[in-house]
Design a protein around this motif. Structure first.
Motif, PDB file in Angstrom:
ATOM      1  N   GLN A 509      29.236  96.509  48.350  1.00 44.62           N
ATOM      2  CA  GLN A 509      29.084  96.267  46.911  1.00 44.62           C
ATOM      3  C   GLN A 509      30.416  96.465  46.191  1.00 44.62           C
ATOM      4  O   GLN A 509      30.749  95.720  45.258  1.00 44.62           O
ATOM      5  N   LEU A 510      31.197  97.464  46.648  1.00 41.85           N
ATOM      6  CA  LEU A 510      32.530  97.643  46.062  1.00 41.85           C
ATOM      7  C   LEU A 510      33.387  96.408  46.312  1.00 41.85           C
ATOM      8  O   LEU A 510      34.106  95.939  45.417  1.00 41.85           O
ATOM      9  N   VAL A 511      33.326  95.886  47.549  1.00 41.21           N
ATOM     10  CA  VAL A 511      34.112  94.695  47.892  1.00 41.21           C
ATOM     11  C   VAL A 511      33.706  93.521  47.006  1.00 41.21           C
ATOM     12  O   VAL A 511      34.565  92.798  46.470  1.00 41.21           O
ATOM     13  N   LEU A 512      32.400  93.312  46.834  1.00 41.60           N
ATOM     14  CA  LEU A 512      31.928  92.189  46.020  1.00 41.60           C
ATOM     15  C   LEU A 512      32.395  92.323  44.577  1.00 41.60           C
ATOM     16  O   LEU A 512      32.821  91.336  43.952  1.00 41.60           O
ATOM     17  N   ALA A 513      32.324  93.538  44.022  1.00 44.88           N
ATOM     18  CA  ALA A 513      32.755  93.744  42.637  1.00 44.88           C
ATOM     19  C   ALA A 513      34.262  93.548  42.489  1.00 44.88           C
ATOM     20  O   ALA A 513      34.732  92.903  41.538  1.00 44.88           O
ATOM     21  N   LEU A 514      35.021  94.080  43.436  1.00 41.55           N
ATOM     22  CA  LEU A 514      36.484  94.018  43.332  1.00 41.55           C
ATOM     23  C   LEU A 514      37.024  92.611  43.580  1.00 41.55           C
ATOM     24  O   LEU A 514      37.985  92.188  42.931  1.00 41.55           O
ATOM     25  N   THR A 515      36.429  91.885  44.521  1.00 43.93           N
ATOM     26  CA  THR A 515      36.884  90.514  44.760  1.00 43.93           C
ATOM     27  C   THR A 515      36.487  89.602  43.603  1.00 43.93           C
ATOM     28  O   THR A 515      37.251  88.701  43.223  1.00 43.93           O
ATOM     29  N   HIS A 516      35.299  89.824  43.016  1.00 46.59           N
ATOM     30  CA  HIS A 516      34.901  89.012  41.861  1.00 46.59           C
ATOM     31  C   HIS A 516      35.873  89.223  40.699  1.00 46.59           C
ATOM     32  O   HIS A 516      36.249  88.253  40.008  1.00 46.59           O
ATOM     33  N   ALA A 517      36.314  90.468  40.498  1.00 46.96           N
ATOM     34  CA  ALA A 517      37.249  90.751  39.408  1.00 46.96           C
ATOM     35  C   ALA A 517      38.563  90.011  39.602  1.00 46.96           C
ATOM     36  O   ALA A 517      39.250  89.693  38.620  1.00 46.96           O
ATOM     37  N   ARG A 518      38.932  89.710  40.844  1.00 44.53           N
ATOM     38  CA  ARG A 518      40.168  88.965  41.127  1.00 44.53           C
ATOM     39  C   ARG A 518      39.883  87.479  41.352  1.00 44.53           C
ATOM     40  O   ARG A 518      40.738  86.751  41.854  1.00 44.53           O
ATOM     41  N   GLN A 519      38.650  87.047  41.007  1.00 44.25           N
ATOM     42  CA  GLN A 519      38.242  85.643  41.106  1.00 44.25           C
ATOM     43  C   GLN A 519      38.378  85.118  42.536  1.00 44.25           C
ATOM     44  O   GLN A 519      38.835  83.996  42.775  1.00 44.25           O
ATOM     45  N   ALA A 563      48.144 100.142  45.199  1.00 45.59           N
ATOM     46  CA  ALA A 563      47.092 101.124  44.921  1.00 45.59           C
ATOM     47  C   ALA A 563      45.707 100.496  44.811  1.00 45.59           C
ATOM     48  O   ALA A 563      44.745 101.209  44.523  1.00 45.59           O
ATOM     49  N   HIS A 564      45.581  99.189  45.044  1.00 50.67           N
ATOM     50  CA  HIS A 564      44.274  98.557  44.883  1.00 50.67           C
ATOM     51  C   HIS A 564      43.294  99.103  45.931  1.00 50.67           C
ATOM     52  O   HIS A 564      43.637  99.228  47.117  1.00 50.67           O
ATOM     53  N   PRO A 565      42.079  99.439  45.520  1.00 49.20           N
ATOM     54  CA  PRO A 565      41.116 100.039  46.453  1.00 49.20           C
ATOM     55  C   PRO A 565      40.812  99.182  47.673  1.00 49.20           C
ATOM     56  O   PRO A 565      40.488  99.713  48.742  1.00 49.20           O
ATOM     57  N   LEU A 566      40.897  97.864  47.541  1.00 49.94           N
ATOM     58  CA  LEU A 566      40.577  96.999  48.679  1.00 49.94           C
ATOM     59  C   LEU A 566      41.513  97.229  49.864  1.00 49.94           C
ATOM     60  O   LEU A 566      41.139  96.978  51.011  1.00 49.94           O
ATOM     61  N   ASN A 567      42.720  97.712  49.609  1.00 50.98           N
ATOM     62  CA  ASN A 567      43.647  97.976  50.716  1.00 50.98           C
ATOM     63  C   ASN A 567      43.093  99.037  51.650  1.00 50.98           C
ATOM     64  O   ASN A 567      43.232  98.942  52.873  1.00 50.98           O
ATOM     65  N   ASP A 568      42.471 100.070  51.087  1.00 49.45           N
ATOM     66  CA  ASP A 568      41.842 101.101  51.922  1.00 49.45           C
ATOM     67  C   ASP A 568      40.540 100.598  52.526  1.00 49.45           C
ATOM     68  O   ASP A 568      40.265 100.814  53.712  1.00 49.45           O
TER      69      ASP A 568
END
Length: 743
Positions: A509-519, A563-568
């Protein structure tokens, strides 16, 4: 030493023989000068034809004659020319340079190896660069072998090189570079050398293959083109920016040798007014400290403008080869406690051009003390100021700066606690009575003991998850531990599988939210959308794993900010052990769902194995402790101050009842009642509608929900903590899910 001969060491002789066997298919003749080094003559290996040429001027011509009959091992004199003052700076200073530039291959298959001092092939000096360029006009370089202690009767710190050359061909061969380690395991070195000769690419333990041969103008020292070193050099950008050391510091050298100070009558006593300590190489420790003054310390009268200043870095000048000093530069930072002081002639002083922050100075000093810094600074045994000036050094970004500051603060706190403990221990026999001493130790030591117990718990994964992980995961983990300890095997096994699925679900769910924010739209979203629309059973274990696997490999996510969370997050299933654990748990989940349940007799073992896999996954997800889940409860925007006063709850640990905190971000787009992820830079990332926090209508407990099914006219949300559902029939919710691609 007349009559003595210098020979190859047994290992060097073996490597040279293998080189000729593989590259020339024959035993070479050995051609040497009448005097190899001083009065020493070169002794050829037993069984090899040996020819000694009395005149170095005739060495090249004699080499051509011998090459016409087969391979040749050339050992020219290493002696330097006389009268160096009469030579131009560009003139070669060694006899071997002219011999090398005059050698010509008599046939297309001619193979020659040459034994030279290492600097002949590593130095960028114009005379040696020109020699290599002239050699390259007629010869291809096949193999370069470096080593210390290659020759008997010469000091072990003398580095030599054996260069295998073959007549120049239209098709350039690959170049193989090998370095014999200091104090080697001879059998292992020979085996690795043989493997290198069979390679057409890649790297072994002590050597590598270069498919693109560098220009002979460049000194070919081993570390310069080592793929491992080059990758690590490129990786320095991961710390933040990279600058040349010369862009940050000016370099200073003094003439304050003991002899010069005595001659200038500058030596004095430490008790004399104006006495300045002289920092010598021996005073700079490997650990980055400057030793306190001792009886051997020199004191002198030094002008103020030649003294050290706070913030200066002092470095021992290097005269030893890397084999003698494999720990990097001996570097220390000068502080007020070291002053007044000045550097001796064998110490290089680096003075910041602009003041550096504490994390900057700390990271540079730490880097200079690493073997990597030494490898990047040019060929040894002597590292020049010019090479130091060009050395790339990392600069910390904001996140690393913060982490270094926190570590320094922690170190200082531990030091204070250590001093406090020492004080308590030393007071045992200072009290008037044993009873008072006993009471003091027990009472004063209680807080220290509790600190140690609390700190030791941080090494316990279970404690870290229960106290620092986001609430949905911490709650599930606590329930799993409770089920296992209760002895109900069926419930424990089910709890392990539930926790594994909800862990992947939360992170997905974090991945889906974060990738959507970056289109960015992931392909795995299509399968999730289809299952949501099915209206019967929503997405499951495999769907969440697909999201994480796609995120780990997606090129669209390769250039995210540091520092983007997706890197971790992307690292979770990138580790093979975590992916194997995920697959095993997924299979168990499928078996359980399709009534292929574990036999009760096998359940204890199945619980142990499944919990070990779950633990492996959670270990790899430790980054969640640095990505807190926040619920914003109130936002008050101040137009004139251009800042907001935000009240929020940090949902960390296994209970949803947590204190309300405040922060003052500079943006006014935060939503009251929504969930956010806070990254290591403090930025907030909206998680709605992928994750929603609210009281559960079933158990009345605050819970975290995600979309589970989208039947006609409604959206069904499911709790991560306990699986309860609630139905939302408002049209706006369905439109919102459509906006983010889930409907």
């Amino acid at each position: 030493m007349g009559g003595e001969t210098v020979r190859l060491s047994s290992l060097s002789e073996r490597l040279v023989a293998i080189g000729f066997e593989r590259l020339a298919q024959g035993v070479p003749a050995v051609l040497s000068s009448s005097a190899f080094a001083g009065e020493l003559a070169f002794g050829a290996p037993e069984g090899w034809q040996s020819v000694c040429e009395p005149s170095w001027e005739q060495l090249a011509a004699r080499a051509g004659e011998l090459l016409a009959d087969g391979p040749l091992f050339l050992v020219p004199t290493w002696e330097r020319r006389a009268n160096p003052a009469r030579r131009r700076a560009t003139d070669p200073d060694s006899y071997y340079v002219e011999a090398m530039t005059s050698c010509r291959p008599p046939s297309p298959d001619a193979v020659m190896a040459v034994l030279l001092p290492a600097q002949a092939w590593t130095s960028d000096r114009p005379g040696l660069a020109e020699m290599r360029m002239k050699v390259a006009e007629h010869w291809d370089t096949l193999l370069v072998v470096y080593g210390f202690g290659t020759l008997t009767h010469l000091h072990a710190s003398v580095e030599s090189v054996v260069v295998f050359l073959r007549a120049r061909a239209q098709t350039r061969p690959v170049l193989k570079v090998f370095r014999v380690p200091y104090r080697p395991d001879e059998a292992a070195v020979v085996k690795d050398f043989e493997r290198l000769l069979a390679r057409e690419g890649g790297r072994g333990e002590h050597g590598y293959v270069l498919r693109e041969v560098p220009s002979p103008e460049q000194g070919l020292y081993f570390d310069r083109f080592d793929p491992h070193i080059l990758r690590r050099r490129e990786d320095l950008t991961g710390f933040g920016a990279v600058n040349a050391l010369g862009d940050l510091f000016t370099f200073h050298r003094t003439a304050f040798s003991e002899a010069a100070l005595r001659k200038g009558k500058q030596l004095t006593s430490p008790k004399d007014p104006g006495a300045v300590r002289i920092v010598r190489p021996r005073d700079i420790g490997r650990d980055g400290t400057i030793a306190p003054p001792s009886e051997e310390t020199l004191w002198a009268t030094i002008p103020a403008d030649l003294q050290l200043a706070p913030g200066d870095l002092v470095i021992r000048r290097l005269h030893d080869p890397v084999t003698v000093s494999p720990h990097g530069f001996f570097t220390a930072e000068v502080t007020d406690e070291h002053l007044p002081a000045a550097a001796s002639d064998n110490v290089v002083v680096l003075r910041p051009i602009k003041p550096l922050s504490r994390p900057q100075a700390r990271l540079i000093t730490m880097f200079l003390r690493t073997p990597l810094a030494l490898s990047l600074a040019g060929p040894r045994p002597v590292t020049t100021v010019e090479a130091l000036s060009a050395l790339p050094v990392p600069q910390p970004d904001e996140a690393l700066t913060k982490a270094l500051d926190e570590l320094t603060a922690a170190k200082q706190q531990f030091k204070r606690w250590e001093q406090e403990a020492d004080s308590v221990i030393e007071s045992v026999f200072l009290e008037k009575t044993a009873a008072r001493a006993r009471a003091r130790v027990i009472d004063s030591g209680r807080a220290l003991r509790l600190r140690v117990e609390a700190a030791s718990l941080l090494d316990d994964l279970g404690h870290s998850v229960r106290t620092r992980f986001p609430y949905p995961i911490a709650y599930r983990w606590r329930e799993t531990e409770a089920r296992i300890s209760s002895g109900d095997a069926q419930a424990a096994y089910a709890a392990i599988l539930d926790t594994a699925e909800e862990l992947l679900c939360y992170i997905a769910q974090l991945v889906l939210a974060l990738t959507h924010a970056r289109q960015i739209t992931l392909g795995a979203v299509t399968a999730i959308r289809d299952k949501l629309a099915g209206g019967r059973s929503g997405p499951g274990f495999g769907d969440w794993a697909n999201v994480l696997n796609e995120a780990a490999t997606s090129r669209q996510l390769n250039n995210l900010p540091e520092a983007h969370p997706l890197n971790d997050i992307r690292t979770l299933l990138a580790h093979s052990d975590a992916e194997k654990a995920r697959q095993a748990l997924s299979e168990r989940r499928n078996d359980q769902a399709h009534l292929r349940r574990v036999d009760p007799i096998d359940l204890p073992h199945a619980i142990d194995v499944a919990f070990a896999d779950l633990t492996r996954l959670v270990e790899r997800a430790r980054f969640l402790a640095d990505l807190p889940l926040l619920e914003v409860t109130d936002v008050r925007w101040d137009t004139f101050a251009r800042s907001a006063r935000v009240e929020y709850r940090e949902l960390a640990g296994d209970h949803p009842v947590v204190p309300t905190r405040t922060m003052t971000p500079s943006n006014n787009d935060l939503e009251t009642g929504s969930l956010y992820l806070r990254d290591t830079d403090g930025a907030l990332h909206l998680l709605r509608p992928f994750l929603i926090g609210r009281d559960c209508p079933t158990c009345r407990t605050w819970s975290t929900f995600h979309a589970d099914r989208v039947p006609q006219g409604a959206v069904v949300f499911k709790s991560l903590e306990h699986g309860h559902t609630w139905e939302d029939k408002s049209p706006g919710t369905r439109r919102l899910l459509s906006h983010v691609g889930l409907v």
